[in-house]
Design a protein around this motif. Structure first.
Motif, mmCIF file in Angstrom:
data_model
loop_
_atom_site.group_PDB
_atom_site.id
_atom_site.type_symbol
_atom_site.label_atom_id
_atom_site.label_comp_id
_atom_site.label_asym_id
_atom_site.label_seq_id
_atom_site.Cartn_x
_atom_site.Cartn_y
_atom_site.Cartn_z
ATOM 1 N N GLY A 60 0.842 -1.188 0.000
ATOM 2 C CA GLY A 60 0.000 0.000 0.000
ATOM 3 C C GLY A 60 0.878 1.239 0.000
ATOM 4 N N TRP A 61 0.333 2.350 -0.486
ATOM 5 C CA TRP A 61 1.139 3.555 -0.644
ATOM 6 C C TRP A 61 1.548 4.157 0.692
ATOM 7 C CZ3 TRP A 61 0.028 8.385 1.110
ATOM 8 C CH2 TRP A 61 -1.286 8.625 1.518
ATOM 9 N N LEU A 62 0.661 4.114 1.696
ATOM 10 C CA LEU A 62 0.974 4.730 2.981
ATOM 11 C C LEU A 62 2.108 3.988 3.684
ATOM 12 C CD1 LEU A 62 0.323 6.916 5.041
ATOM 13 C CD2 LEU A 62 -1.355 5.362 6.053
ATOM 14 N N THR A 63 2.007 2.673 3.772
ATOM 15 C CA THR A 63 3.061 1.883 4.416
ATOM 16 C C THR A 63 4.372 2.035 3.661
ATOM 17 O OG1 THR A 63 1.419 0.291 5.206
ATOM 18 C CG2 THR A 63 3.708 -0.440 5.161
ATOM 19 N N SER A 64 4.318 1.995 2.331
ATOM 20 C CA SER A 64 5.530 2.143 1.524
ATOM 21 C C SER A 64 6.182 3.501 1.753
ATOM 22 C CB SER A 64 5.217 1.978 0.038
ATOM 23 O OG SER A 64 4.777 0.681 -0.220
ATOM 24 N N THR A 65 5.380 4.552 1.801
ATOM 25 C CA THR A 65 5.904 5.898 2.010
ATOM 26 C C THR A 65 6.513 6.040 3.396
ATOM 27 O OG1 THR A 65 4.260 6.785 0.476
ATOM 28 C CG2 THR A 65 5.319 8.357 1.970
ATOM 29 N N ILE A 66 5.833 5.526 4.407
ATOM 30 C CA ILE A 66 6.346 5.611 5.778
ATOM 31 C C ILE A 66 7.659 4.839 5.897
ATOM 32 C CG2 ILE A 66 5.930 4.895 8.170
ATOM 33 C CD1 ILE A 66 2.944 5.597 7.651
ATOM 34 N N MET A 67 7.697 3.637 5.326
ATOM 35 C CA MET A 67 8.921 2.835 5.395
ATOM 36 C C MET A 67 10.073 3.527 4.664
ATOM 37 S SD MET A 67 7.626 -1.099 5.112
ATOM 38 C CE MET A 67 9.256 -1.781 5.368
ATOM 39 N N ALA A 68 9.782 4.156 3.518
ATOM 40 C CA ALA A 68 10.824 4.863 2.765
ATOM 41 C C ALA A 68 11.349 6.048 3.565
ATOM 42 C CB ALA A 68 10.283 5.325 1.410
ATOM 43 N N ILE A 69 10.463 6.793 4.209
ATOM 44 C CA ILE A 69 10.882 7.951 5.007
ATOM 45 C C ILE A 69 11.701 7.509 6.218
ATOM 46 C CG2 ILE A 69 10.032 9.808 6.502
ATOM 47 C CD1 ILE A 69 7.700 10.119 4.434
ATOM 48 N N VAL A 70 11.242 6.462 6.903
ATOM 49 C CA VAL A 70 11.978 5.968 8.076
ATOM 50 C C VAL A 70 13.351 5.435 7.652
ATOM 51 C CG1 VAL A 70 12.002 4.193 9.875
ATOM 52 C CG2 VAL A 70 9.926 5.520 9.467
ATOM 53 N N ALA A 71 13.377 4.631 6.588
ATOM 54 C CA ALA A 71 14.657 4.083 6.110
ATOM 55 C C ALA A 71 15.587 5.212 5.676
ATOM 56 C CB ALA A 71 14.423 3.107 4.960
ATOM 57 N N GLY A 72 15.060 6.195 4.945
ATOM 58 C CA GLY A 72 15.867 7.334 4.525
ATOM 59 C C GLY A 72 16.411 8.107 5.711
ATOM 60 N N GLY A 73 15.578 8.309 6.718
ATOM 61 C CA GLY A 73 16.023 9.009 7.925
ATOM 62 C C GLY A 73 17.126 8.256 8.646
ATOM 63 N N LEU A 74 16.952 6.949 8.784
ATOM 64 C CA LEU A 74 17.973 6.147 9.455
ATOM 65 C C LEU A 74 19.293 6.146 8.682
ATOM 66 C CD1 LEU A 74 15.791 3.074 10.537
ATOM 67 C CD2 LEU A 74 16.857 4.756 12.054
ATOM 68 N N ILE A 75 19.184 5.997 7.366
ATOM 69 C CA ILE A 75 20.399 5.874 6.544
ATOM 70 C C ILE A 75 21.088 7.220 6.347
ATOM 71 C CG2 ILE A 75 21.236 5.303 4.228
ATOM 72 C CD1 ILE A 75 18.958 3.119 4.199
ATOM 73 N N TYR A 76 20.330 8.237 5.926
ATOM 74 C CA TYR A 76 20.952 9.504 5.542
ATOM 75 C C TYR A 76 21.158 10.476 6.686
ATOM 76 C CZ TYR A 76 20.433 7.821 0.837
ATOM 77 O OH TYR A 76 20.533 7.061 -0.292
ATOM 78 N N TRP A 77 20.228 10.523 7.624
ATOM 79 C CA TRP A 77 20.352 11.510 8.695
ATOM 80 C C TRP A 77 21.053 10.957 9.923
ATOM 81 C CZ3 TRP A 77 15.021 12.165 6.668
ATOM 82 C CH2 TRP A 77 14.977 13.174 5.702
ATOM 83 N N LEU A 78 20.823 9.682 10.223
ATOM 84 C CA LEU A 78 21.451 9.101 11.406
ATOM 85 C C LEU A 78 22.697 8.287 11.076
ATOM 86 C CD1 LEU A 78 18.288 8.024 13.440
ATOM 87 C CD2 LEU A 78 19.668 10.097 13.656
ATOM 88 N N GLY A 79 22.932 8.031 9.792
ATOM 89 C CA GLY A 79 24.146 7.334 9.384
ATOM 90 C C GLY A 79 24.134 5.830 9.622
ATOM 91 N N VAL A 80 22.961 5.234 9.766
ATOM 92 C CA VAL A 80 22.864 3.788 9.954
ATOM 93 C C VAL A 80 23.161 3.106 8.609
ATOM 94 C CG1 VAL A 80 21.311 1.881 10.578
ATOM 95 C CG2 VAL A 80 21.153 4.066 11.789
ATOM 96 N N HIS A 81 23.986 2.074 8.644
ATOM 97 C CA HIS A 81 24.320 1.352 7.411
ATOM 98 C C HIS A 81 23.061 0.702 6.838
ATOM 99 C CE1 HIS A 81 26.002 -1.693 4.746
ATOM 100 N NE2 HIS A 81 27.089 -0.947 4.718
ATOM 101 N N PRO A 82 22.864 0.768 5.498
ATOM 102 C CA PRO A 82 21.674 0.168 4.883
ATOM 103 C C PRO A 82 21.507 -1.312 5.201
ATOM 104 C CG PRO A 82 22.844 1.502 3.284
ATOM 105 C CD PRO A 82 23.695 1.461 4.513
ATOM 106 N N GLY A 83 22.614 -2.023 5.386
ATOM 107 C CA GLY A 83 22.540 -3.438 5.736
ATOM 108 C C GLY A 83 21.810 -3.679 7.045
#
Length: 188
Positions: free
Chosen positions: A141-164
């Motif tokens: 669904g679009w809402l879950t996909s969008t939320i997951m993308a934002i959370v993953a982006g925040g973790l990876i790009y803003w907090l520096g968590v490795h994508p793995g």
């Protein structure tokens, strides 16, 4: 496994190796075009799984994906053919380009060549991102996909968590998810 399959793998990944300017991430859309669209060796979902798992493992994605796909399609000889095909153009190009670059690095059009490729790679990556978002919308669904993308982006790009770690956490969460939820969703 036939020798024709080995040659198909070799030529498919040689094309990717020849056209994949910009490194491993730039090659991903080209690998998808060969593996999913042209040869139908994997579905989009299988390709996304290979990409996700490949990103969690150490080493360059440009050899991990061809290695796995080659092995899956053609066994050990398919793996060998795919990896050789993907790295051969890189090795030859590195030797040639570095020799030329070191000799002519101050010439404006040489500098411009590298800069001109960047927008094309950007468009290719944007298309791949959009394709994956469409598939995610269909599954979650679009809402879950969008939320997951934002959370993953925040973790990876803003907090520096490795994508793995992010992918591993999602896989772990999916494994630990109670099975009763699927039955409840199916009966609703």
């Amino acid at each position: 496994m036939t020798s024709s399959t080995t040659w198909q793998l070799f030529w498919a990944f040689l094309r990717v190796g020849l056209l994949g300017f910009g490194g491993g991430p730039a090659m991903i859309p080209l690998v998808r075009a060969e593996v999913v669209t042209r040869h139908h060796w994997l579905t989009d979902e299988e390709f996304a799984d290979v990409l996700a798992i490949g990103n969690t493992l150490p080493g360059p994605i440009a050899t991990k994906m061809p290695g796995y796909i080659g092995y899956r399609v053609g066994g050990v000889s398919g793996c060998t053919a795919a990896v050789i095909a993907i790295i051969l153009p890189m090795i030859i190009a590195m030797i040639a380009m570095l020799s030329i670059f070191s000799r002519y690095r101050d010439v404006g059009w040489i500098r411009g060549m590298g800069q001109a490729v960047v927008p094309v790679v950007m468009v290719m990556m944007a298309q791949l991102t959009w394709d994956f978002f469409d598939k995610s919308k269909a599954a979650l669904g679009w809402l879950t996909s969008t939320i997951m993308a934002i959370v993953a982006g925040g973790l990876i790009y803003w907090l520096g968590v490795h994508p793995g770690w992010v992918i591993g956490a999602i896989l772990l969460a999916a494994l630990l998810r109670p099975k009763g939820n699927k039955k409840a969703e199916g009966s609703a």
